[in-house]
Scaffold this active site. Structure first.
Site, mmCIF file in Angstrom:
data_model
loop_
_atom_site.group_PDB
_atom_site.id
_atom_site.type_symbol
_atom_site.label_atom_id
_atom_site.label_comp_id
_atom_site.label_asym_id
_atom_site.label_seq_id
_atom_site.Cartn_x
_atom_site.Cartn_y
_atom_site.Cartn_z
ATOM 1 N N CYS A 13 -2.203 2.660 9.119
ATOM 2 C CA CYS A 13 -3.244 1.740 8.668
ATOM 3 C C CYS A 13 -4.471 1.772 9.583
ATOM 4 C CB CYS A 13 -2.726 0.304 8.620
ATOM 5 S SG CYS A 13 -1.318 0.077 7.537
ATOM 6 N N HIS A 40 0.866 -1.181 0.000
ATOM 7 C CA HIS A 40 0.000 0.000 0.000
ATOM 8 C C HIS A 40 0.903 1.232 0.000
ATOM 9 C CE1 HIS A 40 -3.800 -1.847 2.101
ATOM 10 N NE2 HIS A 40 -4.089 -1.588 0.833
HETATM 11 N N1 ARG Z 1 -4.166 -7.236 6.526
HETATM 12 C C1 ARG Z 1 -4.489 -6.019 5.872
HETATM 13 C C2 ARG Z 1 -4.408 -6.200 4.361
HETATM 14 O O1 ARG Z 1 -3.519 -6.860 3.897
HETATM 15 C C3 ARG Z 1 -3.581 -4.919 6.312
HETATM 16 C C4 ARG Z 1 -3.973 -3.580 5.808
HETATM 17 C C5 ARG Z 1 -3.025 -2.520 6.209
HETATM 18 N N2 ARG Z 1 -3.535 -1.252 5.918
HETATM 19 C C6 ARG Z 1 -2.871 -0.254 5.330
HETATM 20 N N3 ARG Z 1 -3.469 0.892 5.242
HETATM 21 N N4 ARG Z 1 -1.685 -0.425 4.820
HETATM 22 O O2 ARG Z 1 -5.221 -5.697 3.620
#
Ligand code: ARG
Length: 275
Positions: free
Chosen positions: A268, A174
């Protein structure tokens, strides 16, 4: 050396209860379903983050827990807001699809203008906004989760230029694991997470950026929340904290070890609501 005066601005944030957090599936390289999660510790660490934001003068809304949605705690992925408009998320993986409706209900109840997406995008996970850079610019990541078609859609919905940045390292899947704003016009980022072209674009747009290295990024040091002065970041990102302090910001370390098992940290867990 004279450091600029770093002034905080009061923010409104959205977090989501960690009560059902678990690693039940693996959709990023950090997740290991055999790794136990300490539910009590998750709650303690998350609550401490929430309290730290409130004690720093910010407003924090909280989404209630939802059984069956272990990643809901990563509230940043549910939508992206600019100037009072919320552009909804459409998750890449089926395990997280139902989270979008939880966020949508929040925005509609709170009276936001909510625009449902037609393209795959994971909200503030892959979008961020700098109101004071280039007249107000949106930065958007792609390569792992969000589709570039959603970047174009966000530009149409939000009426701000969107700069597409290609992510190339799956550990930093991300945008918010590789880049975050420190204030209205400054960013911190880890160049190695981006394609060579995207690195050139970032260097052109943000010559004064705080640059992180791989160790900082691996410690989730870019997954930070900044109010313009106070920078909330994972406690283990000590090198990043030192770089921020040298640039005149005030690092505020937060322990979030349990949530890292889900592949996320401070940012996150925190969506910014830009009214
Ligand atoms: N387990 C989640 C996923 O893989 C983690 C999300 C993390 N969020 C972020 N904004 N980077 O989607």
């Amino acid at each position: 050396m004279d450091l600029p005066d770093r002034t905080p601005r009061k923010r409104t944030y959205l977090m989501a209860s960690p009560d059902h957090f678990a690693v039940e599936y693996a959709i990023n390289p950090w997740m290991d379903v055999t790794m136990p999660v300490d539910a009590e510790l998750v709650h303690k660490q998350w609550e401490r983050l929430r309290r730290t934001l409130v004690e720093s003068g910010h407003t924090v809304h909280v989404l209630p827990p939802r059984a069956g949605l272990p990643d809901l705690v990563f509230a940043a992925n549910g939508a992206f807001t600019v100037d009072g408009v919320a552009y909804g998320a459409r998750f890449r993986y089926p395990q997280r699809t139902a989270e979008a409706a939880v966020h949508r209900a929040f925005y509609e109840t709170e009276g936001w203008e909510f625009v449902a997406p037609t393209q795959t995008n994971e909200g503030e996970g892959d979008f961020t906004y700098l109101p004071g850079a280039h007249g107000g610019v949106i930065l958007a990541g792609y390569g792992f989760r969000t589709e570039t078609a959603a970047h174009a859609e966000a530009q149409e919905v939000l009426g701000r230029p969107v700069v597409s940045l290609k992510l190339v390292d799956s550990r930093f899947y991300h945008l918010d694991t590789a880049l975050q704003p420190l204030d209205d016009s400054t960013v911190a980022y880890y160049p190695g997470a981006f394609s060579t072209a995207a690195q050139r674009v970032l260097a052109q747009l943000f010559p004064d950026a705080v640059l992180a290295d791989e160790v900082d990024a691996y410690a989730f040091g870019l997954n930070l929340v900044s109010d313009g002065r106070n920078v909330f970041l994972p406690a283990e990102a000590t090198g990043m904290a030192a770089k921020l302090a040298a640039a005149g910001y005030r690092p505020v370390p937060v322990e979030l070890s349990e949530l890292k098992k889900g592949g996320g940290s401070v940012k996150c867990c925190v969506a910014e609501l830009r009214g």
